[in-house]
Design an enzyme around this catalytic site. Structure first.
Site, PDB file in Angstrom:
ATOM      1  N   ASP A  33       0.824  -1.205   0.000  1.00 32.59           N
ATOM      2  CA  ASP A  33       0.000   0.000   0.000  1.00 32.59           C
ATOM      3  C   ASP A  33       0.863   1.263   0.000  1.00 32.59           C
ATOM      4  OD1 ASP A  33      -2.350   1.440   0.022  1.00 32.59           O
ATOM      5  OD2 ASP A  33      -2.639   1.303   2.187  1.00 32.59           O
ATOM      6  N   ASN A  81     -10.050  -2.576  -7.049  1.00 33.15           N
ATOM      7  CA  ASN A  81      -9.200  -1.804  -7.962  1.00 33.15           C
ATOM      8  C   ASN A  81      -9.644  -1.943  -9.408  1.00 33.15           C
ATOM      9  OD1 ASN A  81      -6.186  -2.685  -6.100  1.00 33.15           O
ATOM     10  ND2 ASN A  81      -7.554  -0.931  -5.823  1.00 33.15           N
TER      11      ASN A  81
END
Length: 253
Positions: A33, A81
């Site tokens: 991340d 995503n």
């Protein structure tokens, strides 16, 4: 090398020298991340951030090999995503494909895809399948590349696979209800046959799983690191291992 790098290098060697390899996790899950935030902070583009993050993967695996880690699961792209605008998603998929090809070409790792293959473009599917086939016989770390992965989706897919298997056998619903248990479901997960993650690391300061390995991480230890993924250093990795080794795992007892 500047003074700061020298100090970090000395500190990393000190931490590593005190690391008990008998207490090292065998399976580490990593939520990669902070690529875009790292790029923004350094004045770069999101694409540059994702490329920097992809290049960090080989470093991480090298550190894992040095410390006897056996399985690493890398969350590279979630099912959420996939809803990003095409202008963002297409370059990101290209970077992931290049990273997977690099892992396969390295020769040290066994690559295994975890995720829903059908949600991915045909080209990405082909790259993932080719990487698995090319590295199947390798003896190094098993690297799970979580692409198009979601924890809830995995559990749903596991149930679907279980139901289809027993439908082909002619199992009745009553018989199926009798035999469904934790082991039966686990055998249909993307990671079937693998140990559950001992340690889950998330970079960039976020303190949540966001759906990562929901089933497998029931007894995992978590380590949340403030640094963005492209800036993740060996000393950060070693700190995570040191923190893990200091914990007493009770497995609910």
């Amino acid at each position: 090398m500047n003074l700061r790098d020298l100090v970090y290098g000395l500190y990393a060697r000190r931490v590593e020298g005190r690391l008990d390899h008998d207490q090292v996790p065998k399976h580490i899950g990593v939520i990669l991340d902070g690529n875009r935030r790292w790029a923004k902070a350094s004045g770069g583009t999101p694409e540059q951030g994702h490329k920097a993050g992809a290049s960090k993967i080989q470093e991480l695996l090298g550190w894992c090999a040095e410390t006897d880690v056996e399985v690493v699961t890398l969350w590279m792209l979630s099912t959420d995503n996939l809803s990003r605008p095409e202008a963002q998603l297409v370059p990101l998929l290209g970077i992931i494909e290049d990273a997977v090809r690099s892992l396969a070409a390295d020769g040290r790792w066994r690559v295994h895809h975890v995720g829903t293959m059908d949600l991915l473009p045909a080209r990405t599917q082909a790259v993932l399948k080719e990487a698995e086939q090319a590295t199947h016989a390798n003896g190094g770390i098993l690297v799970n590349v979580a692409v198009g992965y979601g924890g809830r989706q995995e559990i749903a897919d596991a149930f679907r696979s279980l139901l289809l298997e027993h439908a082909e056998r002619g199992t009745s619903f009553e018989e199926l209800a009798e035999i469904v248990d934790i082991e039966a479901i686990s055998e249909h997960l993307y990671t079937r046959g693998q140990p559950d993650p001992d340690l889950v690391i998330r970079t960039s300061g976020e303190q949540r799983l966001s759906g990562f390995m929901l089933w497998q991480s029931a007894h995992s230890e978590y380590y949340f690191c403030e640094v963005h993924w492209p800036a993740f250093r060996k000393v950060d990795f070693l700190r995570a291992l040191r923190d893990y080794a200091a914990r007493h795992r009770r497995y609910g007892t």
